[in-house]
Design an enzyme around this catalytic site. Structure first.
Site, PDB file in Angstrom:
ATOM      1  N   TYR A   1       0.825  -1.213   0.000  1.00  0.00           N
ATOM      2  CA  TYR A   1       0.000   0.000   0.000  1.00  0.00           C
ATOM      3  C   TYR A   1       0.857   1.259   0.000  1.00  0.00           C
ATOM      4  CZ  TYR A   1      -3.868  -3.096   1.437  1.00  0.00           C
ATOM      5  OH  TYR A   1      -4.799  -4.097   1.526  1.00  0.00           O
TER       6      TYR A   1
ATOM      7  N   SER B   1     -13.606   4.145   4.783  1.00  0.00           N
ATOM      8  CA  SER B   1     -14.412   5.313   4.428  1.00  0.00           C
ATOM      9  C   SER B   1     -13.664   6.560   4.875  1.00  0.00           C
ATOM     10  CB  SER B   1     -15.789   5.267   5.086  1.00  0.00           C
ATOM     11  OG  SER B   1     -16.538   6.428   4.737  1.00  0.00           O
TER      12      SER B   1
ATOM     13  N   ARG C   1     -20.134   7.309   8.166  1.00  0.00           N
ATOM     14  CA  ARG C   1     -20.104   5.976   7.557  1.00  0.00           C
ATOM     15  C   ARG C   1     -19.286   5.011   8.413  1.00  0.00           C
ATOM     16  NH1 ARG C   1     -20.971   4.548   2.345  1.00  0.00           N
ATOM     17  NH2 ARG C   1     -22.649   6.052   2.543  1.00  0.00           N
TER      18      ARG C   1
END
Length: 319
Positions: free
Chosen positions: A82, A274, A279
């Site tokens: 990542y 999110s 959320r």
């Protein structure tokens, strides 16, 4: 570095000890307890994780990590590939959370010449600013063609060295699992894969092995059939179930909560993300939603099985 208390050092062969992670939600005075799943090595994992891939891939994850922690998440799911382990660690530090409050996952990327799973993890620990992770996964079998057994032995060494409490895999097919299980002295605790109703049938060979070895299925893209597959055969089924749950609960229930509840009731570790606090709180509130009936679960299984659709095609060749 954030240090682990001695009481948290568990051997992989110890029996499960059920525990819970408690969190204050932003804007709420109540304390939320996140339920956990037992791993086959005796450890426990929070059933839902905040992921720093997808939208945060190779981006600064500090603010997003801080937002997730401030709003109740305790499980953070990162990866070497990542490209943001350093800012994931910065977000943890900025949150002020103690190491004992958190469950941290990272994943092994492609090994460089002379590198081992253990040495790669040591570098990740420096980036994340901790001295151990709770879960360390082999991210892609395709990164280690012809070397899976050797890599798995290296994962076992990393665990025995105390650098990670549990080890597992990600994007592994049934054949990949069989390969490492031939030589494993410590079986994988988790296999993280794309998992939602439109691929559930295709997952069956994996799930059979997961059941046999008590490997926890972890999902990414669990809400894909709603947000990436809008207009599919599941839409009216999810709406029907959502309305029933909302009436039963006497409080709002979202489509996403229906699918996350479906996953939770199947014993799946959900990885989601999110950028919005509301959320994030909604995801965590899923465990307070009433349970789906066995008929509702079967209906999602059946209707989802009418369409085979993957949304992360570079991750797992199970067509």
């Amino acid at each position: 570095m954030l240090r682990r208390p001695a009481s948290l050092v568990l051997k992989w062969f110890e029996k499960p000890n059920i525990k819970h992670h408690s969190n204050h939600f932003a804007g709420r005075s109540s304390i939320m307890t996140i339920s956990t799943l037992p791993l086959n090595d005796g450890n426990q994992v929070p059933w839902i994780a905040f992921g720093t891939g997808t939208a945060l891939f190779r981006k600064d994850a500090e603010d997003a990590t801080r937002l997730a922690l401030d709003n109740g998440f305790t499980h953070l799911d990162g990866a070497q590939v990542y490209g943001n382990e350093n800012t994931l660690g910065s977000g943890i530090v900025a949150s002020g959370k103690s190491r004992s409050e958190l469950f941290i996952t990272t994943k092994l990327g492609q090994l460089q010449p002379g590198e081992t799973p253990k040495s790669a993890l040591q570098e990740s620990l420096k980036q994340i600013k901790v001295d151990y992770v709770d879960l360390y996964l082999v991210n892609h079998a395709s990164n280690h063609v012809g070397k899976l057994k050797e890599v798995w032995k290296g994962m076992e060494e990393a665990q025995k060295a105390g650098l990670t409490k549990s080890i597992g895999v990600s994007n592994f097919t049934a054949d990949h699992l069989k390969t490492i299980l031939e030589i494993a002295t410590i079986p994988p605790a988790v296999n993280q894969v794309e998992a939602h109703p439109y691929v559930w049938q295709a997952l069956q060979p994996n799930l059979a092995i997961h059941d046999q070895y008590k490997i926890v299925t972890s999902s990414f893209g669990g809400l894909s059939s709603l947000f990436r597959g809008k207009g599919g055969p599941l839409d009216p089924v999810i709406e029907q179930i959502r309305a029933r749950l909302e009436k039963t609960r006497g409080a709002p229930v979202s489509d996403g909560q229906v699918l996350n509840k479906w996953l939770q009731q199947k014993g799946v570790l959900v990885v989601t993300t999110s950028s919005k606090a509301e959320r994030i709180r909604e995801y965590l509130d899923t465990q307070n939603v009433p349970e789906l009936t066995s008929e509702e679960i079967a209906l999602i299984d059946t209707i989802g099985g009418k369409l085979h659709k993957r949304y992360f095609l570079g991750h797992w060749p199970y067509e």
